[in-house]
Design an enzyme around this catalytic site. Structure first.
Site, PDB file in Angstrom:
ATOM      1  N   ASP A   2       0.831  -1.204   0.000  1.00  0.00           N
ATOM      2  CA  ASP A   2       0.000   0.000   0.000  1.00  0.00           C
ATOM      3  C   ASP A   2       0.865   1.253   0.000  1.00  0.00           C
ATOM      4  O   ASP A   2       1.920   1.283   0.642  1.00  0.00           O
ATOM      5  CB  ASP A   2      -0.898  -0.023   1.241  1.00  0.00           C
ATOM      6  CG  ASP A   2      -2.101   0.886   1.096  1.00  0.00           C
ATOM      7  OD1 ASP A   2      -2.344   1.383  -0.030  1.00  0.00           O
ATOM      8  OD2 ASP A   2      -2.779   1.106   2.097  1.00  0.00           O
ATOM      9  N   HIS A  19       2.367   3.215  -9.110  1.00  0.00           N
ATOM     10  CA  HIS A  19       2.266   1.756  -9.280  1.00  0.00           C
ATOM     11  C   HIS A  19       3.503   1.221 -10.005  1.00  0.00           C
ATOM     12  O   HIS A  19       4.029   0.165  -9.666  1.00  0.00           O
ATOM     13  CB  HIS A  19       0.987   1.397 -10.041  1.00  0.00           C
ATOM     14  CG  HIS A  19      -0.267   1.770  -9.300  1.00  0.00           C
ATOM     15  ND1 HIS A  19      -0.464   1.449  -7.976  1.00  0.00           N
ATOM     16  CD2 HIS A  19      -1.378   2.455  -9.687  1.00  0.00           C
ATOM     17  CE1 HIS A  19      -1.646   1.924  -7.583  1.00  0.00           C
ATOM     18  NE2 HIS A  19      -2.211   2.539  -8.593  1.00  0.00           N
ATOM     19  N   LEU A 113      12.089 -20.047  -4.442  1.00  0.00           N
ATOM     20  CA  LEU A 113      11.111 -19.162  -3.796  1.00  0.00           C
ATOM     21  C   LEU A 113       9.746 -19.399  -4.419  1.00  0.00           C
ATOM     22  O   LEU A 113       9.613 -19.438  -5.639  1.00  0.00           O
ATOM     23  CB  LEU A 113      11.520 -17.692  -3.992  1.00  0.00           C
ATOM     24  CG  LEU A 113      10.497 -16.627  -3.568  1.00  0.00           C
ATOM     25  CD1 LEU A 113      10.289 -16.626  -2.057  1.00  0.00           C
ATOM     26  CD2 LEU A 113      10.930 -15.237  -4.033  1.00  0.00           C
TER      27      LEU A 113
HETATM   28  C1  IPE Z   1      -1.099   0.266  -4.210  1.00  0.00           C
HETATM   29  O1  IPE Z   1      -1.218   1.366  -3.408  1.00  0.00           O
HETATM   30  C2  IPE Z   1      -2.105  -0.833  -4.017  1.00  0.00           C
HETATM   31  C3  IPE Z   1      -2.903  -1.242  -5.204  1.00  0.00           C
HETATM   32  C4  IPE Z   1      -4.191  -1.453  -5.093  1.00  0.00           C
HETATM   33  C5  IPE Z   1      -2.318  -1.474  -6.523  1.00  0.00           C
HETATM   34  P1  IPE Z   1      -2.442   2.386  -3.436  1.00  0.00           P
HETATM   35  O2  IPE Z   1      -2.834   2.661  -4.851  1.00  0.00           O
HETATM   36  O3  IPE Z   1      -3.531   1.894  -2.548  1.00  0.00           O
HETATM   37  O4  IPE Z   1      -1.771   3.678  -2.824  1.00  0.00           O
HETATM   38  P2  IPE Z   1      -2.451   4.778  -1.883  1.00  0.00           P
HETATM   39  O5  IPE Z   1      -3.058   4.058  -0.718  1.00  0.00           O
HETATM   40  O6  IPE Z   1      -3.462   5.507  -2.693  1.00  0.00           O
HETATM   41  O7  IPE Z   1      -1.286   5.630  -1.494  1.00  0.00           O
HETATM   42 MG    MG Z   2      -4.141   2.309  -0.643  1.00  0.00          MG
END
Ligand code: IPE
Ligand code: MG
Length: 232
Positions: A2, A19, A113
């Protein structure tokens, strides 16, 4: 994983760049697991709830899945990493589904892994699909309803062949499980950090591992029992 969006917005960049940056953290994290001999890593890449995001962001994430698979699978294979996906993949484009199948087949014999990508995954979905499988077996006459136990249900959950997770790491500051591996996390140590996923590196991973090493895992026993059992 996140915090990609916030990382990007803090730099006045579009969320999709966050992303993309997050993929670099994935690569680093996988390398750290290989270096440290960690046997299994499950990454929550896309939840069953993430479809609620703006369609433009969803489609950019899907493109990133496709491009990342195309780019990374050969190197994962060379590093003896077995890749597999958990979640309802039927919602993905046929192109992405094909790439997923191919990557799983290509790496199926690898043992260094176990890299599991949770995509269109939800812990509640997982429990539900496991129940359905048991019901199918009952209907086929292979299993009596009375034979349904915690163990028989556990065997139908995703990644039932892997050890239960020892450590859960959530980046990005929230203290939530957000419908990740609900069943499998029953005795997992939960580690939360404010670090945003794109800046999660081997140092931050090391902090989580150090924290984990100092946890006493009791599995319902008393501290004294565990000390006797481990000779600590
Ligand atoms: C990446 O982080 C998680 C995914 C769903 C790809 P976020 O997109 O939730 O990032 P924030 O929480 O808005 O910072
Ligand atoms: Mg998020």
């Amino acid at each position: 994983m996140d915090g990609n969006g916030r990382w990007a917005r803090a730099r006045m960049l579009p969320r999709a760049i966050g992303h993309r940056e997050g993929v670099k953290s994935v690569r680093r994290t996988v390398e750290t697991c290989i270096d440290k001999g960690i046997g299994a890593l499950t990454l929550f890449a896309f939840s069953s709830e993430n479809w609620r995001r703006p369609s433009d962001e969803v489609s950019k994430i899907m493109d990133l899945f496709v491009n990342t698979l195309k780019k990374e699978v050969a190197a994962l294979d060379r590093n003896n990493v077995r890749l597999r996906f958990i979640g309802d993949r039927s919602a993905f484009s046929s192109n992405l589904q094909q790439l997923i199948r191919d990557s799983e087949l290509q790496t199926a014999g690898n043992r260094q892994l176990e890299l599991v990508i949770a995509a269109n995954y939800g812990g509640q979905w997982d429990i539900t699909q496991a129940c359905r499988k048991l019901v199918d077996r009952v209907q086929a006459g292979e299993l009596q309803a009375e034979e349904i136990t915690q163990q028989s249900l556990a065997q139908e959950m995703c990644i039932a062949d892997l050890p239960l997770p020892d450590l859960f790491i959530r980046t990005g500051g929230e203290r939530r499980i957000s419908n990740f591996l609900l069943w499998q996390l029953a005795y997992t140590e939960l580690y939360f950090t404010d670090i945003l996923w794109p800046v999660f590196d081997e140092v931050e991973f090391g902090k989580a591992l150090d924290w984990f090493a100092n946890r006493q895992r009791r599995f319902g026993r008393t501290g004294e029992q565990v000390e006797q059992l481990t000779g600590a």
